[in-house]
Design a protein around this motif. Structure first.
Motif, short mmCIF file in Angstrom:
data_model
loop_
_atom_site.label_atom_id
_atom_site.label_comp_id
_atom_site.label_asym_id
_atom_site.label_seq_id
_atom_site.Cartn_x
_atom_site.Cartn_y
_atom_site.Cartn_z
N GLU A 168 -4.73 -4.85 5.57
CA GLU A 168 -5.13 -3.89 4.54
C GLU A 168 -5.99 -4.54 3.45
N ILE A 169 -6.09 -5.87 3.45
CA ILE A 169 -6.90 -6.59 2.47
C ILE A 169 -7.69 -7.67 3.18
N THR A 170 -8.79 -8.07 2.56
CA THR A 170 -9.59 -9.17 3.09
C THR A 170 -9.43 -10.39 2.19
N LYS B 50 -9.79 3.08 9.51
CA LYS B 50 -9.14 3.28 8.22
C LYS B 50 -8.46 4.64 8.19
N GLU C 252 -0.79 3.52 7.53
CA GLU C 252 -0.42 3.35 6.12
C GLU C 252 0.71 2.32 6.02
N ALA D 91 1.53 0.92 2.85
CA ALA D 91 2.07 1.12 1.50
C ALA D 91 1.41 2.39 0.98
N ASN E 149 -0.99 4.83 -0.13
CA ASN E 149 -2.45 4.81 -0.26
C ASN E 149 -3.07 3.47 0.12
N SER E 150 -2.38 2.71 0.94
CA SER E 150 -2.90 1.43 1.42
C SER E 150 -2.84 1.43 2.94
N PHE E 151 -3.99 1.27 3.58
CA PHE E 151 -4.08 1.42 5.03
C PHE E 151 -4.62 0.14 5.67
N GLU E 152 -3.94 -0.27 6.72
CA GLU E 152 -4.43 -1.39 7.53
C GLU E 152 -5.57 -0.92 8.42
N TYR E 153 -6.53 -1.80 8.67
CA TYR E 153 -7.65 -1.46 9.55
C TYR E 153 -8.19 -2.73 10.17
#
Length: 325
Positions: A21-23, A259, A263, A265, A267-271
């Motif tokens: 979900e983050i880079t 995306k 989900e 968390a 409003n936080s989505f892994e992609y």
């Protein structure tokens, strides 16, 4: 959540999808032979095999998500949350921190068999790279240009090394459980299924691909394991580098995550942040990103592999569209 594969064709291609979900500002990074790898407990490697892969470079140290060396051995770390156990240092063992594991193996081993030897008395420790960069719970897939692959899992009862006949890895559950689960899908076929339900009745095959009707399609790691194993098993073997690379990326696309669908968390989505592919024969590194579907390439042999300084290339962050009129 991630997916790693070894695609065996006329050449051998190794790599993965990185799903998060983050880079982390990761870059394509080449580590030449004379860059000094310093380790927390084992002796430094002042010279070693050259590496290319995707890494976050921190304090001039390449924290590789995945890489391959010039001899044709690839290695990738995938999330193994809830299962991975790293240990305190053990004076009777070879102690390597989890963030050091990829360079420790790829700096020395040329094949999967040699990597296994390096792991016979190995203890993966819980030492952090820094206060800001704590250990990630991982397991690893390795593959080489002989077509062999293994899975390495640091569990509570010790470090396990498994031969990998599927040449794929995702996340939880453990690798033996993933193999066991394949039995639930043994009847999947790319063609029409055999009518064993009512063999005396002419069933209407109302659609193509009914043999894949029960193939998993979710974002979960067990479903992705089954689907990518099926896609890899039936992927055609290309007659050229372009065909092989294209086939490889389509296998990974079969389990890529858009995306908005996973989900983790509120409003936080892994992609799928990036997908990469390393030709283990040639040292060519291919990748694309969520923002740019076009395949980019970096040739490790165009770098000064006898040097001592890292070379890094920022990943592409905007879409490349071929406008034809």
């Amino acid at each position: 959540m991630c997916t790693g594969i070894l695609y065996n064709s006329s050449n051998h291609y190794f790599g993965r999808n990185l799903d998060l979900e983050i880079t982390f500002g990761q870059e394509v990074t080449v580590t030449p032979r004379n860059y000094e790898f310093k380790f927390r407990e084992v002796p430094a490697m002042k010279s070693h095999l050259a590496l290319i892969g995707m890494a976050m470079v921190a304090d001039n140290y390449p924290l590789y998500f995945d890489a391959a060396n010039e001899a044709g051995l690839g290695m990738a770390g995938l999330a193994y949350s809830g299962n991975a156990v790293y240990n305190p240092s053990n004076p009777k063992m070879t102690n390597v921190a989890s963030f050091e594991f990829i360079p420790y193996i790829l700096g020395q081993a040329k094949t999967v068999a040699e990597a296994k030897e390096l792991m016979k008395n190995l203890n993966i420790t819980n030492e952090a790279f820094s206060k800001e960069t704590q250990p990630s719970p991982l397991h690893w897939i390795l593959g080489d240009k002989t077509g062999a692959s293994i899975v390495v899992e640091p569990d509570a009862d010790g470090l396990h090394v498994y031969d990998n006949p599927t040449h794929v890895l995702t996340n939880n559950p453990s690798f033996p459980q993933q193999l066991l689960n394949l039995g639930n899908y043994a009847g999947i076929t790319p063609g029409e299924p055999k009518n064993t339900l009512l063999p005396d009745i002419d069933i209407n095959y109302y659609s193509r691909s009914l043999g894949t009707h029960n193939l998993p399609g979710g974002m979960d790691s067990e479903g992705r394991f089954v689907k990518v194993a099926f896609a890899l098993q039936h992927a055609p073997k290309g007659k050229s580098e372009d065909e092989n690379v294209t086939n490889y990326f389509h296998v990974l696309e079969s389990v890529a995550q858009p995306k908005g669908l996973d989900e983790v968390a509120p409003n936080s989505f892994e992609y799928t942040i990036y997908s990469d592919c390393m030709n283990l024969e040639t040292g060519m590194y291919y990748y694309n990103t969520y923002e740019d579907n076009q395949i980019a390439a970096v040739d490790m042999h165009k770098e000064d592999l006898d040097g001592s300084e890292l070379s890094s290339y920022a990943t592409k962050k905007s879409q490349t569209i071929n406008y034809q009129n």
